[in-house]
Design an enzyme around this catalytic site. Structure first.
Site, mmCIF file in Angstrom:
data_model
loop_
_atom_site.group_PDB
_atom_site.id
_atom_site.type_symbol
_atom_site.label_atom_id
_atom_site.label_comp_id
_atom_site.label_asym_id
_atom_site.label_seq_id
_atom_site.Cartn_x
_atom_site.Cartn_y
_atom_site.Cartn_z
ATOM 1 N N SER A 140 0.857 -1.192 0.000
ATOM 2 C CA SER A 140 0.000 0.000 0.000
ATOM 3 C C SER A 140 0.885 1.231 0.000
ATOM 4 C CB SER A 140 -0.887 0.020 1.248
ATOM 5 O OG SER A 140 -1.462 1.312 1.433
ATOM 6 N N TYR A 153 -1.346 -1.393 10.647
ATOM 7 C CA TYR A 153 -1.640 -1.675 9.228
ATOM 8 C C TYR A 153 -0.503 -1.130 8.368
ATOM 9 C CZ TYR A 153 -3.812 -1.474 4.642
ATOM 10 O OH TYR A 153 -4.070 -1.620 3.298
HETATM 11 N N1 NDP Z 1 -8.803 -0.934 -1.161
HETATM 12 C C1 NDP Z 1 -7.809 -0.101 -0.881
HETATM 13 O O1 NDP Z 1 -8.000 1.143 -0.790
HETATM 14 C C2 NDP Z 1 -6.456 -0.637 -0.660
HETATM 15 C C3 NDP Z 1 -6.231 -2.003 -0.441
HETATM 16 N N2 NDP Z 1 -4.958 -2.448 -0.233
HETATM 17 C C4 NDP Z 1 -4.702 -3.856 -0.003
HETATM 18 O O2 NDP Z 1 -5.329 -4.630 -1.021
HETATM 19 C C5 NDP Z 1 -5.539 -5.962 -0.539
HETATM 20 C C6 NDP Z 1 -6.941 -6.398 -0.894
HETATM 21 O O3 NDP Z 1 -7.836 -5.616 -0.147
HETATM 22 P P1 NDP Z 1 -9.221 -5.113 -0.756
HETATM 23 O O4 NDP Z 1 -9.554 -5.869 -1.968
HETATM 24 O O5 NDP Z 1 -9.171 -3.643 -0.806
HETATM 25 O O6 NDP Z 1 -10.189 -5.483 0.444
HETATM 26 P P2 NDP Z 1 -11.456 -6.450 0.538
HETATM 27 O O7 NDP Z 1 -11.886 -6.359 1.961
HETATM 28 O O8 NDP Z 1 -12.409 -6.158 -0.551
HETATM 29 O O9 NDP Z 1 -10.848 -7.919 0.267
HETATM 30 C C7 NDP Z 1 -10.066 -8.531 1.228
HETATM 31 C C8 NDP Z 1 -9.917 -9.981 0.817
HETATM 32 O O10 NDP Z 1 -9.117 -10.654 1.784
HETATM 33 C C9 NDP Z 1 -9.814 -11.790 2.263
HETATM 34 N N3 NDP Z 1 -9.527 -12.040 3.682
HETATM 35 C C10 NDP Z 1 -9.780 -11.208 4.718
HETATM 36 N N4 NDP Z 1 -9.424 -11.803 5.868
HETATM 37 C C11 NDP Z 1 -8.966 -13.040 5.539
HETATM 38 C C12 NDP Z 1 -8.477 -14.135 6.272
HETATM 39 N N5 NDP Z 1 -8.413 -14.097 7.617
HETATM 40 N N6 NDP Z 1 -8.076 -15.234 5.615
HETATM 41 C C13 NDP Z 1 -8.149 -15.296 4.261
HETATM 42 N N7 NDP Z 1 -8.600 -14.289 3.494
HETATM 43 C C14 NDP Z 1 -9.016 -13.186 4.143
HETATM 44 C C15 NDP Z 1 -11.302 -11.452 2.070
HETATM 45 O O11 NDP Z 1 -12.051 -12.622 1.895
HETATM 46 P P3 NDP Z 1 -12.890 -13.330 3.080
HETATM 47 O O12 NDP Z 1 -13.495 -12.260 3.932
HETATM 48 O O13 NDP Z 1 -13.908 -14.146 2.321
HETATM 49 O O14 NDP Z 1 -11.906 -14.189 3.823
HETATM 50 C C16 NDP Z 1 -11.263 -10.694 0.759
HETATM 51 O O15 NDP Z 1 -11.287 -11.584 -0.322
HETATM 52 C C17 NDP Z 1 -5.256 -5.906 0.964
HETATM 53 O O16 NDP Z 1 -3.980 -6.454 1.234
HETATM 54 C C18 NDP Z 1 -5.256 -4.413 1.277
HETATM 55 O O17 NDP Z 1 -4.437 -4.088 2.384
HETATM 56 C C19 NDP Z 1 -3.875 -1.596 -0.268
HETATM 57 C C20 NDP Z 1 -4.058 -0.258 -0.492
HETATM 58 C C21 NDP Z 1 -5.349 0.304 -0.698
HETATM 59 N N1 LIG Z 2 -6.673 2.729 3.431
HETATM 60 C C1 LIG Z 2 -5.881 1.550 3.382
HETATM 61 C C2 LIG Z 2 -6.776 0.424 3.163
HETATM 62 O O1 LIG Z 2 -7.542 0.173 4.087
HETATM 63 C C3 LIG Z 2 -4.849 1.621 2.324
HETATM 64 O O2 LIG Z 2 -4.893 2.592 1.573
HETATM 65 O O3 LIG Z 2 -4.005 0.722 2.276
#
Ligand code: NDP
Ligand SMILES: N[C@@H](C=O)C(=O)O
Length: 260
Positions: A140, A153
């Protein structure tokens, strides 16, 4: 069965991971999808099979548990057809360091950092031996912003960035490609913990993933889709290298020498 390498994607039930699954399926890759929500994974799998014809296998696992980590590590070690690992699963927790529950924080570290470490370590020896294979780690821009949001985080995302750069330095020469992807605010469910009126402008998730895949196709080591001025990243990296060059002294810097 696709002739292309199989792709294992964590966090593939929603958001960025589900979009990676769609895009890699459209490219003709068979998939292994990991997340906790079997229902969402199954729905995605049905749609992807119908739309693209690729094989989609589900590997439900909670990556904050030892059993979940062991199951996915075993699949990565034993399935030699997996040639791309997308370490995407991640979450955030609301509140501040002093108000957050330590159990929530340790789970956050396990998911966001330890799972990336362990799953990367499960495939790296096989990839290095074969001289090919790719690992996409989702960090991120908050890796650069300890003062912006929840401390733990941000620390996990710094870990993912630095680990990715270190692995690229070690394994790149062996034919293994490691990509760190650093999204900024992107429209997914991760923002559910933030009140709607407090959320920043959000990039659409398809735009984010499509840009990240351009970086992947170019074999870019660090991909920052939201960053319009690439020179800012290059300047940061140059300054980082210059700082390192200036730390080989055997005497302390004059600013730390008390007036005798
Ligand atoms: N969206 C944003 O603004 C940003 C996101 N990111 C990163 O992108 C990545 C994806 O996040 P994003 O798509 O935004 O978020 P979402 O919450 O949409 O997706 C998160 C995913 O992770 C899975 N997950 C959560 N907890 C667990 C667990 N304990 N075991 C296995 N799988 C798990 C969820 O599936 P389930 O609940 O079914 O397990 C889901 O598929 C993350 O690493 C996040 O930090 C980075 C910067 C910005
Ligand atoms: N805001 C954070 C996601 O939750 C990120 O930007 O990584």
């Amino acid at each position: 069965m696709s002739s292309k390498v199989k792709v294992l994607i964590t966090g593939a039930s929603t958001g960025i991971g589900a979009t990676y699954a769609k895009r890699f399926a459209e490219r003709g890759h068979d998939l292994v999808l990991v997340a906790r929500s079997v229902e969402k994974l199954e729905a995605n799998a049905v749609e992807l099979r119908q739309e693209t014809g690729v094989s989609v296998e589900l590997l439900p696992a909670d990556l904050t548990t030892e059993a979940g980590l062991l199951a996915v590590e075993a699949r990565l070690r034993d399935d030699s057809s997996i040639g791309i690992l997308v370490n995407n699963a991640g979450s955030n927790v609301g509140g501040t360091f002093v108000t957050q529950r330590i159990d929530d924080l340790t789970k956050l570290v396990t998911l966001n950092a330890t799972s990336v470490l362990r799953l990367s370590h499960a495939v790296a020896p096989r990839f290095a031996e074969k001289g090919e294979g790719s690992i996409i780690n989702i960090s991120s821009v908050l890796a650069f912003a300890p003062e912006w949001q929840t401390s733990v985080y941000t620390a996990t995302k710094s870990f993912v960035l630095l680990l990715s750069q270190a692995l690229q330095a070690e394994l790149g020469q062996k034919g293994v490609y490691i990509q760190a992807v650093l999204p900024a605010a992107t429209r997914t469910e991760i923002w559910n913990f933030v009140d709607e009126d407090k959320r920043p402008p959000l990039m659409e998730v398809a735009e984010l993933v499509d840009a990240a895949l351009v970086g992947f196709d170019r074999r870019e080591a660090v991909t920052i889709p939201h960053l319009h001025e690439e020179l800012r990243w290059q300047t940061l990296e140059t300054a980082r290298q210059a700082l390192l060059q200036d730390t080989g002294h055997t005497t302390a810097a004059s600013r730390y020498l008390e007036a005798k």
